[in-house]
Scaffold this motif. Structure first.
Motif, mmCIF file in Angstrom:
data_model
loop_
_atom_site.group_PDB
_atom_site.id
_atom_site.type_symbol
_atom_site.label_atom_id
_atom_site.label_comp_id
_atom_site.label_asym_id
_atom_site.label_seq_id
_atom_site.Cartn_x
_atom_site.Cartn_y
_atom_site.Cartn_z
ATOM 1 N N VAL A 8 18.293 -26.166 -38.553
ATOM 2 C CA VAL A 8 18.269 -27.670 -38.544
ATOM 3 C C VAL A 8 19.570 -27.617 -37.510
ATOM 4 C CG1 VAL A 8 18.931 -29.723 -39.449
ATOM 5 C CG2 VAL A 8 17.521 -28.279 -40.521
ATOM 6 N N ARG A 9 19.381 -28.541 -36.239
ATOM 7 C CA ARG A 9 20.488 -28.730 -35.300
ATOM 8 C C ARG A 9 20.858 -29.812 -35.060
ATOM 9 N NH1 ARG A 9 20.543 -28.889 -29.931
ATOM 10 N NH2 ARG A 9 18.276 -28.346 -29.628
ATOM 11 N N VAL A 10 22.171 -30.530 -35.117
ATOM 12 C CA VAL A 10 22.346 -32.063 -34.879
ATOM 13 C C VAL A 10 22.422 -32.030 -33.375
ATOM 14 C CG1 VAL A 10 24.117 -33.745 -35.123
ATOM 15 C CG2 VAL A 10 23.642 -32.058 -36.888
ATOM 16 N N VAL A 11 21.793 -33.071 -32.826
ATOM 17 C CA VAL A 11 21.780 -33.278 -31.419
ATOM 18 C C VAL A 11 23.023 -34.222 -31.180
ATOM 19 C CG1 VAL A 11 20.456 -34.359 -29.629
ATOM 20 C CG2 VAL A 11 19.270 -33.144 -31.385
ATOM 21 N N SER A 16 18.583 -35.097 -34.924
ATOM 22 C CA SER A 16 18.798 -33.888 -35.450
ATOM 23 C C SER A 16 17.108 -33.184 -35.040
ATOM 24 C CB SER A 16 19.011 -33.496 -36.786
ATOM 25 O OG SER A 16 18.165 -34.339 -37.695
ATOM 26 N N GLN A 33 11.694 -33.315 -34.317
ATOM 27 C CA GLN A 33 12.774 -34.056 -33.769
ATOM 28 C C GLN A 33 12.805 -35.274 -34.398
ATOM 29 O OE1 GLN A 33 13.339 -34.033 -29.701
ATOM 30 N NE2 GLN A 33 14.758 -35.611 -29.742
ATOM 31 N N ALA A 45 17.243 -38.509 -39.833
ATOM 32 C CA ALA A 45 18.049 -37.279 -39.817
ATOM 33 C C ALA A 45 17.735 -36.187 -40.992
ATOM 34 C CB ALA A 45 19.470 -37.499 -39.821
ATOM 35 N N ARG A 47 18.478 -33.907 -43.665
ATOM 36 C CA ARG A 47 19.830 -33.492 -44.395
ATOM 37 C C ARG A 47 19.779 -32.299 -44.775
ATOM 38 N NH1 ARG A 47 22.753 -36.335 -42.800
ATOM 39 N NH2 ARG A 47 23.793 -38.231 -43.214
#
Length: 245
Positions: A8-11, A16, A33, A45, A47
């Motif tokens: 999981v990557r935060v944009v 995310s 996405q 998002a 979590r």
């Protein structure tokens, strides 16, 4: 999950993404996405994410205009085919001061295995329950000091939990197969010591960290580490209290 690592990557621009890294091919692939508008404080998002032998489960936060907050558990098979979505917004807050903000918090620990759920956020809310008829129900009363043992590899059949910072030093074993709960205590020669952390490896060896600090003076005892096997602990089945609806 198999030869794939799910990330999981935060944009930075908002939202995310869920990515898959294949350790055989060294290639990455975008799976999902979710967009979030930081200025408007609305959107979706991820979590947390977890998997079991058959499924992948995403905890998805959704904030609508007006500040309405919902949390969903989205379940997929290992090919990312969507199976179902369960509204888990009813996870009860352990916060008295600002219960409405608890669902917003980042999630520190999350397990979804055979419909049994454990949730812990970076604030003070903890929850243990089960999904039945597409709805989430608690199976045990838990408090902010109820924690799950850190695992080097996620257990397939059971999860180990403990009551931290408590003189009773209680440990709990939850079967992911049938929901059976067992309980025991871990006491040492000096009864003042209490558990603050437990780690578990693939051979069920436990590293238990204990300490004691006087709440009035702040003076404490030297921290201790205990190395024991799960089989050395005398777990007995018990029926937990369940929160009232």
């Amino acid at each position: 999950m198999g030869n794939k690592l799910l990330l999981v990557r935060v944009v930075p621009t908002g939202g995310s993404v869920l990515e898959e890294y294949n350790s055989d091919t060294n290639k990455r692939k975008l799976l999902k996405q979710f967009d979030f508008d930081d200025r408007a404080n609305t959107g979706e998002a991820i979590r947390q994410i977890t998997s079991d032998e058959n499924t992948i489960s995403l905890l998805r936060l959704k904030i609508e205009s007006g500040g309405k907050i919902r949390m969903y558990l989205d379940v997929y098979d290992h090919n990312m085919t969507f199976l179902r979505s369960v509204d888990v917004s009813k996870i009860p807050s352990n916060s008295i001061d600002s219960p409405e903000n608890e669902l917003r918090q980042g999630v520190s620990n999350f397990v979804a295995s055979n419909d049994y759920i454990y949730y812990a956020n970076f604030s003070i809310t903890r929850f243990m329950g089960k999904i039945t008829n597409n709805s989430l129900h608690p199976i045990m009363n838990v408090n902010p000091e109820f924690e799950m043992a850190s695992e080097s590899v996620k257990g397939k059949f059971s999860g180990l939990f403990y009551q931290s910072f408590n003189k009773n030093n209680e440990l709990y074993l939850l079967s992911y197969t049938d929901g059976t709960l067992k309980r025991t205590t871990f006491n040492v020669d000096d009864e003042r010591y209490y558990i603050i952390n437990i780690s578990k490896n693939t051979k069920n060896n436990l590293l238990i960290t204990m300490r004691y600090k006087n709440p009035d003076t702040g003076e404490g005892l030297a921290p201790r580490l205990y190395y024991v096997n799960l089989s050395d602990l005398d777990f007995k089945r018990f029926i937990p209290s369940v929160p009232e609806k």
